[in-house]
Write a protein that holds these residues in place. Structure first.
Motif, PDB file in Angstrom:
ATOM      1  N   ARG A 106       0.797  -1.280  -0.232  1.00  0.00           N
ATOM      2  CA  ARG A 106      -0.030   0.277   0.154  1.00  0.00           C
ATOM      3  C   ARG A 106       0.895   1.498  -0.175  1.00  0.00           C
ATOM      4  O   ARG A 106       0.991   1.815  -0.326  1.00  0.00           O
ATOM      5  CB  ARG A 106      -1.157  -0.115   1.255  1.00  0.00           C
ATOM      6  CG  ARG A 106      -2.033  -1.141   0.857  1.00  0.00           C
ATOM      7  CD  ARG A 106      -2.671  -0.804   1.981  1.00  0.00           C
ATOM      8  NE  ARG A 106      -3.138  -1.123   3.792  1.00  0.00           N
ATOM      9  CZ  ARG A 106      -2.265  -1.940   4.389  1.00  0.00           C
ATOM     10  NH1 ARG A 106      -2.924  -3.322   3.646  1.00  0.00           N
ATOM     11  NH2 ARG A 106      -2.423  -1.876   5.691  1.00  0.00           N
ATOM     12  N   GLY A 107       1.732   0.995   0.483  1.00  0.00           N
ATOM     13  CA  GLY A 107       2.804   2.601   1.025  1.00  0.00           C
ATOM     14  C   GLY A 107       2.873   3.213   2.047  1.00  0.00           C
ATOM     15  O   GLY A 107       2.782   4.952   1.709  1.00  0.00           O
ATOM     16  N   THR A 108       1.737   3.739   2.260  1.00  0.00           N
ATOM     17  CA  THR A 108       1.498   4.579   2.927  1.00  0.00           C
ATOM     18  C   THR A 108       2.010   4.563   4.429  1.00  0.00           C
ATOM     19  O   THR A 108       3.331   3.724   4.797  1.00  0.00           O
ATOM     20  CB  THR A 108       0.114   3.979   4.495  1.00  0.00           C
ATOM     21  OG1 THR A 108       0.378   2.688   4.739  1.00  0.00           O
ATOM     22  CG2 THR A 108      -1.145   3.694   3.515  1.00  0.00           C
ATOM     23  N   THR A 109       2.637   6.259   4.454  1.00  0.00           N
ATOM     24  CA  THR A 109       3.850   6.414   5.315  1.00  0.00           C
ATOM     25  C   THR A 109       3.258   7.685   6.036  1.00  0.00           C
ATOM     26  O   THR A 109       1.847   8.015   5.390  1.00  0.00           O
ATOM     27  CB  THR A 109       4.864   6.835   4.635  1.00  0.00           C
ATOM     28  OG1 THR A 109       6.053   7.302   4.944  1.00  0.00           O
ATOM     29  CG2 THR A 109       4.887   7.648   3.543  1.00  0.00           C
ATOM     30  N   ILE A 166       9.361  -1.550  -5.024  1.00  0.00           N
ATOM     31  CA  ILE A 166       9.546  -2.053  -5.892  1.00  0.00           C
ATOM     32  C   ILE A 166       8.526  -1.653  -7.309  1.00  0.00           C
ATOM     33  O   ILE A 166       8.668  -1.915  -8.135  1.00  0.00           O
ATOM     34  CB  ILE A 166       8.384  -3.750  -5.485  1.00  0.00           C
ATOM     35  CG1 ILE A 166       8.912  -4.392  -6.455  1.00  0.00           C
ATOM     36  CG2 ILE A 166       7.062  -3.108  -5.170  1.00  0.00           C
ATOM     37  CD1 ILE A 166       8.413  -5.753  -5.871  1.00  0.00           C
ATOM     38  N   ASP A 167       8.145  -0.400  -6.522  1.00  0.00           N
ATOM     39  CA  ASP A 167       7.280   0.676  -7.709  1.00  0.00           C
ATOM     40  C   ASP A 167       7.516   1.362  -8.425  1.00  0.00           C
ATOM     41  O   ASP A 167       8.448   2.538  -7.595  1.00  0.00           O
ATOM     42  CB  ASP A 167       5.245   1.669  -7.037  1.00  0.00           C
ATOM     43  CG  ASP A 167       4.888   1.548  -7.743  1.00  0.00           C
ATOM     44  OD1 ASP A 167       5.439   2.013  -8.525  1.00  0.00           O
ATOM     45  OD2 ASP A 167       4.015   2.160  -7.223  1.00  0.00           O
ATOM     46  N   PRO A 168       8.367   1.312  -9.528  1.00  0.00           N
ATOM     47  CA  PRO A 168       9.119   2.719 -10.083  1.00  0.00           C
ATOM     48  C   PRO A 168       8.454   4.038 -10.244  1.00  0.00           C
ATOM     49  O   PRO A 168       9.403   5.068  -9.785  1.00  0.00           O
ATOM     50  CB  PRO A 168       9.100   2.040 -11.746  1.00  0.00           C
ATOM     51  CG  PRO A 168       8.385   0.717 -11.985  1.00  0.00           C
ATOM     52  CD  PRO A 168       7.591   0.239 -10.609  1.00  0.00           C
ATOM     53  N   ASP A 169       7.429   3.907 -10.013  1.00  0.00           N
ATOM     54  CA  ASP A 169       6.421   5.753  -9.841  1.00  0.00           C
ATOM     55  C   ASP A 169       6.520   6.024  -8.394  1.00  0.00           C
ATOM     56  O   ASP A 169       7.503   7.203  -7.686  1.00  0.00           O
ATOM     57  CB  ASP A 169       5.232   5.427  -9.888  1.00  0.00           C
ATOM     58  CG  ASP A 169       4.653   5.112 -11.341  1.00  0.00           C
ATOM     59  OD1 ASP A 169       5.664   5.341 -12.359  1.00  0.00           O
ATOM     60  OD2 ASP A 169       3.315   4.366 -10.866  1.00  0.00           O
ATOM     61  N   ARG A 170       6.900   4.941  -8.175  1.00  0.00           N
ATOM     62  CA  ARG A 170       7.589   5.361  -6.863  1.00  0.00           C
ATOM     63  C   ARG A 170       9.332   6.345  -5.928  1.00  0.00           C
ATOM     64  O   ARG A 170       9.350   6.865  -5.330  1.00  0.00           O
ATOM     65  CB  ARG A 170       7.152   4.756  -4.918  1.00  0.00           C
ATOM     66  CG  ARG A 170       5.946   4.031  -5.093  1.00  0.00           C
ATOM     67  CD  ARG A 170       5.910   3.041  -3.465  1.00  0.00           C
ATOM     68  NE  ARG A 170       3.936   2.988  -3.479  1.00  0.00           N
ATOM     69  CZ  ARG A 170       3.481   1.698  -2.766  1.00  0.00           C
ATOM     70  NH1 ARG A 170       4.265   0.758  -2.818  1.00  0.00           N
ATOM     71  NH2 ARG A 170       2.165   2.255  -3.007  1.00  0.00           N
ATOM     72  N   VAL A 171       9.904   4.840  -6.632  1.00  0.00           N
ATOM     73  CA  VAL A 171      11.473   5.581  -6.819  1.00  0.00           C
ATOM     74  C   VAL A 171      11.557   6.503  -7.261  1.00  0.00           C
ATOM     75  O   VAL A 171      12.315   7.692  -6.826  1.00  0.00           O
ATOM     76  CB  VAL A 171      11.974   4.533  -7.501  1.00  0.00           C
ATOM     77  CG1 VAL A 171      13.529   4.758  -8.160  1.00  0.00           C
ATOM     78  CG2 VAL A 171      12.280   2.841  -7.016  1.00  0.00           C
TER      79      VAL A 171
END
Length: 295
Positions: free
Chosen positions: A8-11, A70-75
């Motif tokens: 989910r990537g929540t932070t 692992i998500d290119p958009d997050r990088v």
């Protein structure tokens, strides 16, 4: 090939401050000749790797942090955020004002932070190995049977004496727990709680690491630990008039008197922490999670 799945990537700001504070006291971080640290699965913004670097740099100024997602958009997004932060720092320095200098002293250093695509295989330039890998709120979204292999992959990317810190926390970071894992296997479980207004330590049950969260049932060791914490917390309720920390210290002292292998000293307990040796809470042998599989 990237190992893992998009989570989910929540932070959030300061969400991982408890585990970061614990990492600063690790001997490997202070002694290694290569203070390279990996923040694996940092989520949808650059915030937690930057906060990690800031906190660790207070004890190891030359620390380097690599954020892996692992998500290119997050990088891509994290890299853009980092570029904007560096521009902000450069502009503040150019002002050379007292106000700007005060802001910089309290800011997150971004000079030794970078981001890359990767998962449990922990890729790093030049096949570099990490002194510490922090993987928080990642395996929580996996199945229990996947934990041992993920540990194995990450530990294989550590320096000699390196540490994997794997765990989970609440949305604002007031309730957290994590496992310390080395090449020899899991070493300890740490529970860290905000003591102000704490009703019962068993609130941590819903934030246990994936390897333990489904084991909080009668007959399992971690259930016995949490039950004992609640009992001693209630028994020492009268000490709250002095400070919640005094009540917690008495709780941990009682736990140790019961024979639990409590690690660390009261200075850590005062922060709302308790660490116990892994063998005291490990899942029953038939679960297969007492040790990692041999490679």
């Amino acid at each position: 090939m990237v190992e893992g799945r998009v989570t989910r990537g929540t932070t959030g700001a300061n969400r991982l401050r408890r585990v970061d504070r614990w990492i600063t006291q690790l001997p490997v971080l202070r002694r290694t000749h290569d203070p390279f640290v990996v923040d694996l699965g940092y989520g949808a913004s650059a915030r937690t790797p930057l906060e990690l670097h800031h906190r660790l740099s207070l004890v190891r100024p030359d620390v380097e942090v690599l954020g892996l997602e692992i998500d290119p958009d997050r990088v891509r997004l994290a890299s853009e955020q980092l570029d904007r932060w560096r521009s902000h720092v450069a502009a503040a320095r150019a002002l050379r004002s007292a106000r700007a200098n005060r802001a910089l002293r309290g800011s997150y250093g971004a000079g030794h932070v970078s981001f890359a695509l990767g998962g449990f295989e922990v890729p790093a330039p030049g096949n570099r190995r990490a002194s510490v890998i922090r993987a928080f709120n990642v395996l929580r979204q996996y199945d229990e049977h996947e934990v041992a292999r993920a540990w194995q992959l990450m530990v294989a990317r550590l320096q000699p004496g390196g540490v994997l810190v794997e765990g989970t926390c609440s949305e604002v970071g007031r309730v957290a727990s994590w496992v310390e894992v080395t090449a020899a296997g899991p070493q300890s479980l740490t529970i860290s709680l905000r003591l102000t207004d704490l009703e019962k330590p068993s609130i941590v049950a819903e934030r246990l690491p994936k390897v333990l969260i489904h084991r909080n049932v009668p007959g399992e060791r971690v259930h016995e630990l949490i039950t004992a914490l609640d009992r001693h917390w209630q028994f020492n309720a009268g000490l709250s008039v002095y400070a919640p920390s005094q009540r917690w210290i008495a709780t941990v002292t009682g736990l140790r008197a019961d024979g639990w292998p409590v690690l660390g000293r009261p200075a850590r307990w005062r922060l709302g922490e308790v660490t116990v040796a892994w063998d005291a809470v490990a899942p029953l042998p038939e679960t297969g999670l007492r040790r990692m599989p041999r490679s």
